[in-house]
Design a protein around this motif. Structure first.
Motif, PDB file in Angstrom:
ATOM      1  N   ARG A  34      -6.804  -2.138  -5.269  1.00  0.00           N
ATOM      2  CA  ARG A  34      -5.479  -2.415  -4.710  1.00  0.00           C
ATOM      3  C   ARG A  34      -4.592  -3.121  -5.748  1.00  0.00           C
ATOM      4  O   ARG A  34      -3.424  -2.815  -5.922  1.00  0.00           O
ATOM      5  N   ARG A  35      -5.195  -4.072  -6.456  1.00  0.00           N
ATOM      6  CA  ARG A  35      -4.422  -4.821  -7.467  1.00  0.00           C
ATOM      7  C   ARG A  35      -4.003  -3.898  -8.623  1.00  0.00           C
ATOM      8  O   ARG A  35      -2.875  -3.950  -9.087  1.00  0.00           O
ATOM      9  N   TRP A  36      -4.928  -3.045  -9.057  1.00  0.00           N
ATOM     10  CA  TRP A  36      -4.590  -2.163 -10.189  1.00  0.00           C
ATOM     11  C   TRP A  36      -3.534  -1.134  -9.794  1.00  0.00           C
ATOM     12  O   TRP A  36      -2.756  -0.677 -10.618  1.00  0.00           O
ATOM     13  N   GLN A  37      -3.520  -0.769  -8.507  1.00  0.00           N
ATOM     14  CA  GLN A  37      -2.443   0.134  -8.053  1.00  0.00           C
ATOM     15  C   GLN A  37      -1.094  -0.570  -8.160  1.00  0.00           C
ATOM     16  O   GLN A  37      -0.095   0.031  -8.549  1.00  0.00           O
ATOM     17  N   LYS A  38      -1.104  -1.869  -7.848  1.00  0.00           N
ATOM     18  CA  LYS A  38       0.143  -2.640  -8.010  1.00  0.00           C
ATOM     19  C   LYS A  38       0.580  -2.636  -9.468  1.00  0.00           C
ATOM     20  O   LYS A  38       1.764  -2.533  -9.783  1.00  0.00           O
ATOM     21  N   PHE A  39      -0.401  -2.798 -10.375  1.00  0.00           N
ATOM     22  CA  PHE A  39      -0.058  -2.776 -11.807  1.00  0.00           C
ATOM     23  C   PHE A  39       0.657  -1.464 -12.128  1.00  0.00           C
ATOM     24  O   PHE A  39       1.653  -1.424 -12.836  1.00  0.00           O
ATOM     25  N   GLY A  40       0.098  -0.371 -11.584  1.00  0.00           N
ATOM     26  CA  GLY A  40       0.693   0.952 -11.835  1.00  0.00           C
ATOM     27  C   GLY A  40       2.107   1.042 -11.268  1.00  0.00           C
ATOM     28  O   GLY A  40       3.012   1.555 -11.932  1.00  0.00           O
ATOM     29  N   ARG A  41       2.274   0.532 -10.053  1.00  0.00           N
ATOM     30  CA  ARG A  41       3.581   0.621  -9.376  1.00  0.00           C
ATOM     31  C   ARG A  41       4.665  -0.209 -10.035  1.00  0.00           C
ATOM     32  O   ARG A  41       5.855  -0.016  -9.801  1.00  0.00           O
ATOM     33  N   SER A  42       4.245  -1.179 -10.859  1.00  0.00           N
ATOM     34  CA  SER A  42       5.227  -2.089 -11.479  1.00  0.00           C
ATOM     35  C   SER A  42       6.182  -1.350 -12.416  1.00  0.00           C
ATOM     36  O   SER A  42       7.252  -1.847 -12.730  1.00  0.00           O
ATOM     37  N   GLY A  43       5.770  -0.175 -12.892  1.00  0.00           N
ATOM     38  CA  GLY A  43       6.604   0.558 -13.861  1.00  0.00           C
ATOM     39  C   GLY A  43       6.371   0.093 -15.289  1.00  0.00           C
ATOM     40  O   GLY A  43       6.899   0.682 -16.238  1.00  0.00           O
ATOM     41  N   ALA A  44       5.578  -0.975 -15.471  1.00  0.00           N
ATOM     42  CA  ALA A  44       5.321  -1.482 -16.824  1.00  0.00           C
ATOM     43  C   ALA A  44       4.563  -0.430 -17.623  1.00  0.00           C
ATOM     44  O   ALA A  44       3.620   0.187 -17.116  1.00  0.00           O
ATOM     45  N   LYS A  45       4.958  -0.241 -18.878  1.00  0.00           N
ATOM     46  CA  LYS A  45       4.290   0.747 -19.737  1.00  0.00           C
ATOM     47  C   LYS A  45       3.165   0.112 -20.565  1.00  0.00           C
ATOM     48  O   LYS A  45       2.454   0.805 -21.281  1.00  0.00           O
ATOM     49  N   LEU A  46       3.042  -1.212 -20.502  1.00  0.00           N
ATOM     50  CA  LEU A  46       1.919  -1.855 -21.199  1.00  0.00           C
ATOM     51  C   LEU A  46       1.090  -2.627 -20.169  1.00  0.00           C
ATOM     52  O   LEU A  46       1.583  -3.561 -19.526  1.00  0.00           O
ATOM     53  N   ILE A  47      -0.145  -2.199 -20.000  1.00  0.00           N
ATOM     54  CA  ILE A  47      -1.055  -2.910 -19.094  1.00  0.00           C
ATOM     55  C   ILE A  47      -2.046  -3.631 -19.988  1.00  0.00           C
ATOM     56  O   ILE A  47      -2.953  -3.018 -20.559  1.00  0.00           O
ATOM     57  N   TRP A  48      -1.817  -4.949 -20.126  1.00  0.00           N
ATOM     58  CA  TRP A  48      -2.621  -5.706 -21.089  1.00  0.00           C
ATOM     59  C   TRP A  48      -3.908  -6.157 -20.410  1.00  0.00           C
ATOM     60  O   TRP A  48      -3.975  -7.245 -19.845  1.00  0.00           O
ATOM     61  N   GLY A  49      -4.885  -5.259 -20.480  1.00  0.00           N
ATOM     62  CA  GLY A  49      -6.216  -5.699 -20.077  1.00  0.00           C
ATOM     63  C   GLY A  49      -6.494  -5.664 -18.599  1.00  0.00           C
ATOM     64  O   GLY A  49      -7.644  -5.770 -18.198  1.00  0.00           O
ATOM     65  N   GLY A  50      -5.487  -5.579 -17.776  1.00  0.00           N
ATOM     66  CA  GLY A  50      -5.767  -5.618 -16.350  1.00  0.00           C
ATOM     67  C   GLY A  50      -6.317  -6.959 -15.945  1.00  0.00           C
ATOM     68  O   GLY A  50      -5.699  -7.725 -15.219  1.00  0.00           O
ATOM     69  N   GLU A  51      -7.495  -7.267 -16.435  1.00  0.00           N
ATOM     70  CA  GLU A  51      -8.099  -8.573 -16.156  1.00  0.00           C
ATOM     71  C   GLU A  51      -9.242  -8.801 -17.121  1.00  0.00           C
ATOM     72  O   GLU A  51      -9.702  -7.860 -17.775  1.00  0.00           O
ATOM     73  N   ALA A  52      -9.709 -10.049 -17.199  1.00  0.00           N
ATOM     74  CA  ALA A  52     -10.819 -10.367 -18.092  1.00  0.00           C
ATOM     75  C   ALA A  52     -12.070  -9.658 -17.596  1.00  0.00           C
ATOM     76  O   ALA A  52     -12.456  -9.816 -16.442  1.00  0.00           O
TER      77      ALA A  52
END
Ligand SMILES: Cc1cc2nc3c(=O)[nH]c(=O)nc-3n(C[C@H](O)[C@H](O)[C@H](O)COP(=O)(O)O)c2cc1C
Ligand code: SF4
Length: 488
Positions: free
Chosen positions: A80-98
């Protein structure tokens, strides 16, 4: 820090009032009076440098969720959280998480682990993110997706959130006391370090095979990579000189190049630090945490346990070694740098400026904008010095409704290449997209820095925005969090 009363940004209605407040604090944070039209917006500018292409100037900074399965796989909450990352429109996903390089390297028993048994989970994380990104942006052109690889070092808790199992590189006169470590507590041997380095190589290869674009070799927030940089008192080849303290980085990079050619490499760095802070006991009462004050350090001068701090005045930054570190990154052809500061464990006011402290923190020692300004200023200085590196900035969430008004000049005037968002993404992932597309901001979704996303994991619960995200707000987890806070 300034003793002026803290202005609650949630009550500030217009950008002019915010600008006046910045002026009164004398902090160097740029702020525009208005947002430009989408056609002129710097948020949309693509970036191409050192063989890397990023489709716009928005990034998601890594945020751990404490919600993986015990075998290191993502759970539905993680997806669910990673889908939010996708929806943000950001073109750089820095690591998602540790993501831990081995099960025993985890900071909590629910941290994700990069291992053969988790490869399907990571493949699905990537695909759900890309799918939601495409739905929002129409295409995944220019999307750069990485994994942050970590060993938790001093903050390892692989078997229980209340069971620290520190793996330290050197003794620390203040932090050892906090963890009740005796003087003879063992430090990691060089042979054990060699095995950890191999774990990074193996994990990076898996990341590459899964089709991610880069790995971040985490060097921030008091975890192992960061502790190497302050290992002044360690003996042997990983301690003492700058060359020895950066040997871990060089050996990890070398092995990744051999094992995963074609995989890009980045580093998230705590570019400066300060001594550990604690709540002022004289101003703490009835369960209310007093304002943060530095632990006594006067007997520890010259201070030999920090990176990016002035050894004579360790509450002040000194960027001379961070500058050497960034030069080394250039030399190693590591083009991606994400700048942050301090640690959430021992100086959270600096690392994630907030109005409300997490349960193991303290009230803000001054207006949190001062720490936002410190991070911005350090980033600006480093960016100006290293025009060829791609520099991602941090600590924007505290700016709340004014975040886009600050991010716009920060990009336009070259303070930073890409604006990275943390906490705000948990509640309002589309904030920069709304600003860049000329839509009004949705004020009810703005992160007010309540810190529950940090307090929850400190009490063994998944991270998430409990006050604003209905998923958590109406769940059993909210009841458990309230009970944990009441017990304190
Ligand atoms: C719940 C939570 C989890 C985080 N996890 C990570 C992490 O896994 N790796 C990391 O480098 N930073 C982590 N951070 C720090 C953020 O990336 C970011 O540096 C910090 O929140 C300040 O940025 P912000 O003001 O946009 O929130 C975390 C922060 C929060 C609030
Ligand atoms: S719990 Fe929500 S509002 Fe509070 S700091 Fe975290 S993201 Fe922001």
């Amino acid at each position: 820090m300034s003793s002026a009363p803290i202005l609650r940004l949630g009550s500030v209605k217009d950008v002019q009032r915010f600008r006046e407040h910045l002026h009164s604090l004398d902090v160097a944070i740029p702020c525009d009076r208005e947002l430009v039209s989408p056609a002129e917006s710097p948020f949309w500018l693509p970036l191409e440098r050192g063989g890397i292409r990023i489709g716009n100037r928005m990034a998601i900074n890594p945020m751990e969720g404490w919600d993986g399965t015990p075998d290191g796989n993502p759970s539905e909450l993680t997806f669910r959280r990673w889908q939010k990352f996708g929806r943000s429109g950001a073109k750089l996903i820095w690591g998602g998480e540790a993501v831990a390089v081995s099960p025993c390297a985890r900071a909590n028993p629910n941290q994700l682990v990069m291992a053969p048994n988790t490869s399907k989970g990571f493949a699905r994380l990537r695909s759900v993110l890309i799918e939601d990104h495409r739905k929002t942006m129409g295409s995944d052109d220019g999307l750069l997706l990485g994994i942050q690889l970590t060993h938790s070092g001093r903050y390892c808790r692989p078997h229980g959130h209340d069971r620290p199992e520190p793996r330290i590189l050197h003794h620390h006169p203040i932090l050892d006391r906090r963890l009740n470590l005796p003087d003879d507590y063992p430090v990691l041997t060089d042979a054990e370090i060699a095995m950890i380095i191999e774990d990074f190589h193996t994990a990076a290869r898996a990341v590459w095979e899964l089709g991610y674009d880069f790995v971040d070799i985490k060097h921030c927030h008091g975890y192992l990579g960061h502790e190497f940089l302050s290992a002044h008192t360690r003996e042997g080849k990983y301690g003492g000189s700058f060359e020895n303290r950066t040997r871990f980085l060089r050996e990890v990079v070398e092995g990744i190049r051999a094992n995963a050619p074609g995989l890009q490499i980045g580093v998230r760095l705590s570019a400066f630090d300060t001594v550990p802070f604690r709540p002022d006991p004289a101003r703490s009462s009835n369960g209310k945490l007093g304002p943060g004050i530095p632990e006594a350090y006067e007997h520890l001068i010259p201070y030999r346990w920090g990176f990016g701090v002035d050894p004579q005045h360790p509450t002040q930054l000194d960027l001379s070694e961070p500058i050497r570190f960034l030069s080394l990154l250039e030399e190693l052809q590591v083009p991606l740098v994400n700048l942050t500061a301090g640690s959430p464990y021992y100086n959270p006011h600096l690392q994630r400026p907030a109005l409300y402290p997490p349960s193991d923190g303290y009230s803000p020692p001054g207006d949190p904008l001062i720490c936002v300004g410190q991070q911005f200023n350090a980033t600006r200085q480093l960016k100006q010095r290293f025009p060829n590196l791609i520099v991602v900035g941090t600590a924007y969430s505290y700016l709340q409704d004014f975040l886009p008004y600050v991010a716009q000049p920060a990009l336009r005037d070259g303070w930073v290449d890409v604006v990275g968002l943390g906490r705000m993404i948990l509640t309002y992932p589309e904030i920069l997209l709304d600003a860049a597309q000329g839509r009004a901001l949705q004020h009810k979704r703005i992160c007010r820095t309540f810190s529950d996303c940090t307090t929850a994991p400190r009490n063994g619960l998944p991270s998430g925005c409990y006050p604003l995200d209905t998923y958590y707000k109406h769940s059993d987890m909210m009841v458990q969090l309230a009970a944990a806070k009441a017990k304190r």
